[in-house]
Design a protein around this motif. Sequence first.
Motif, short mmCIF file in Angstrom:
data_model
loop_
_atom_site.label_atom_id
_atom_site.label_comp_id
_atom_site.label_asym_id
_atom_site.label_seq_id
_atom_site.Cartn_x
_atom_site.Cartn_y
_atom_site.Cartn_z
N UNK A 107 -25.35 49.88 18.10
CA UNK A 107 -24.26 49.52 18.35
C UNK A 107 -23.36 50.80 19.27
N UNK A 108 -22.72 50.22 20.45
CA UNK A 108 -21.72 51.34 21.14
C UNK A 108 -20.33 50.96 21.19
N UNK A 109 -19.39 51.50 20.69
CA UNK A 109 -18.16 51.20 20.71
C UNK A 109 -17.36 51.81 21.70
N UNK A 110 -16.88 51.52 22.93
CA UNK A 110 -16.23 52.18 23.97
C UNK A 110 -14.59 52.11 23.36
N UNK A 111 -13.95 53.16 23.14
CA UNK A 111 -12.40 53.33 23.01
C UNK A 111 -11.76 54.55 23.90
N UNK A 112 -12.30 54.49 25.10
CA UNK A 112 -12.08 55.40 25.97
C UNK A 112 -10.86 55.31 26.86
N UNK A 140 -24.80 44.73 22.36
CA UNK A 140 -24.56 46.04 21.53
C UNK A 140 -23.53 46.61 21.98
N UNK A 141 -22.54 46.34 22.88
CA UNK A 141 -21.53 47.10 23.27
C UNK A 141 -20.11 46.42 23.02
N UNK A 142 -19.15 47.14 22.45
CA UNK A 142 -17.91 46.60 22.23
C UNK A 142 -16.67 47.66 22.68
N UNK A 143 -15.80 46.88 23.18
CA UNK A 143 -14.56 47.55 23.90
C UNK A 143 -13.45 47.37 22.77
N UNK A 144 -12.90 48.56 22.49
CA UNK A 144 -11.53 48.47 21.68
C UNK A 144 -10.46 49.27 22.35
N UNK A 145 -9.22 49.01 22.07
CA UNK A 145 -8.20 49.62 22.37
C UNK A 145 -7.81 49.34 23.88
N UNK A 146 -7.13 50.22 24.53
CA UNK A 146 -6.75 50.04 25.94
C UNK A 146 -7.68 50.01 26.78
N UNK A 147 -9.10 50.34 26.77
CA UNK A 147 -10.13 50.01 27.74
C UNK A 147 -10.54 48.58 27.64
N UNK A 148 -10.01 47.88 26.61
CA UNK A 148 -10.56 46.59 26.54
C UNK A 148 -9.74 45.69 27.06
N UNK A 149 -8.69 46.10 27.67
CA UNK A 149 -7.41 45.23 28.54
C UNK A 149 -8.12 45.07 29.95
#
Length: 459
Positions: free
Chosen positions: A139-144, A289-298
């Motif tokens: 799983x890849x979590x992007x919190x960029x 397999x990819x999830x975005x969290x935080x400000x990059x999810x907006x």
Amino acid sequence: MTVDVFDLTGKIAPPEARYDVVVVGAGSAGTAAAIEAAEGGRSVLLVDENPVPPGMMGTDVPLFYGGRMTAAAANPARMVEAIFAANPLLETAFDAGVEVLLGTCAWGLYRNGPAMRTLPGAMLGLADADRAWMVGYGELVLATGARDVVLGFPGWDRPGVMGAQALYALLTRYEALSTRRVLILGSDRLALETALLARAHFIEVAGIVEIGDTVRAPAELVAHVVAAGITIHTGTVIARAEGGIDGVERAVLLRDGIEIVVAVDTICLAIGTEPATELLDASGPADAAIRLVGDCAGSGSDRAAIAAWSRAIGAVAAPETIVCQCEEVSRADLLGVQPPRYLDRPIALAARSLATLGHDGPVDPDQIKRLTRAGMGACQGRRCRTQVACILSEASGLSVNPATYRAPVRPIPLKLLADWDEVAAMAAGWDVWFGIPTQWTPYAKIGTDDEAVGGNMHV
């Protein structure tokens, strides 16, 4: 069984390591996601490009720092300490068993799909100061996070013009901001919170500038700003930034045709933000397999408001105003679809314009990028891609999205990317393209009598 030596199947080396979860971005959202995964018994890698090397900061990667870093930015050990002080959850992540890599950027995301089916699995390209490598993930979590929308006005290429996200990072993450008096452009929540943050750190706020007749932020936030004695200039646009060898010394505003001169050493763009999702932009849409969290999810800031700012600045900006700092492309160059000034401009190009280009089809920002080089510089379009899209939209009357990204999405030295442990199977058969001798001259034949046999295209 006959084996095709030019087939890539099974030749691409597997990633150096594989984790159940890889999290990119060690801010509050990313660190919390890493801790949650580790506490669930999963192997977790948490990577963050901070502290960013001074050289990258100087080219405004990943944020629009605008040359307003103190000498502390050149001290890696001190910067690491500041990062840990700013995010106590990193210690919790260590205790939870998370592998944490700071000063490590994610530069490319590769997955099997319609255009590629030969990878040993999904892989993420990483690099630090010494090497580049691949890791695999379940799983890849992007919190960029997010980056500032940058719109250029006359003088915006001077040191001292910066973004609100960079100001926040230098103040709170690095404690390395060099400014004493700042003017803030924009009036939504981002702008007003930036003004209050600067004031809390004893930085004088010369004012807030809004092109509209009303402030866009919530009323309770406006009340806090007014109570702090910060002036809000509505119906006003930035005309230019002026200064000397050290950068910005004053901002010239324009309201009802009258110029207002404000003494400042920093102009902060808080017009809007956009999600920092270039890893996905270069790789394709997110999968399961990819999830975005935080400000990059907006979704980022209101595009209509950003377009209004672009039109207002364009109405007062001269044609020679720089749009792309890296390649020195002006507004006139962009609309005239001309190459950079450091390249020859044949007479035939003088007849080219956005209008003539439009005869062949809708305006495409990637095509404009190739023809003008706007967005091809060291910052990889972070300073200009949104404003280029805005200018093209205004000139063509069409909705134009920003240009796309390509990996590597961070400036990586070629010596790091070239230092690759290529397996023998991969090296076999690569003296020609896809087994077609006429498309590639093998190294051994260059300069020999046999060269013509293999065609005339050198490696």
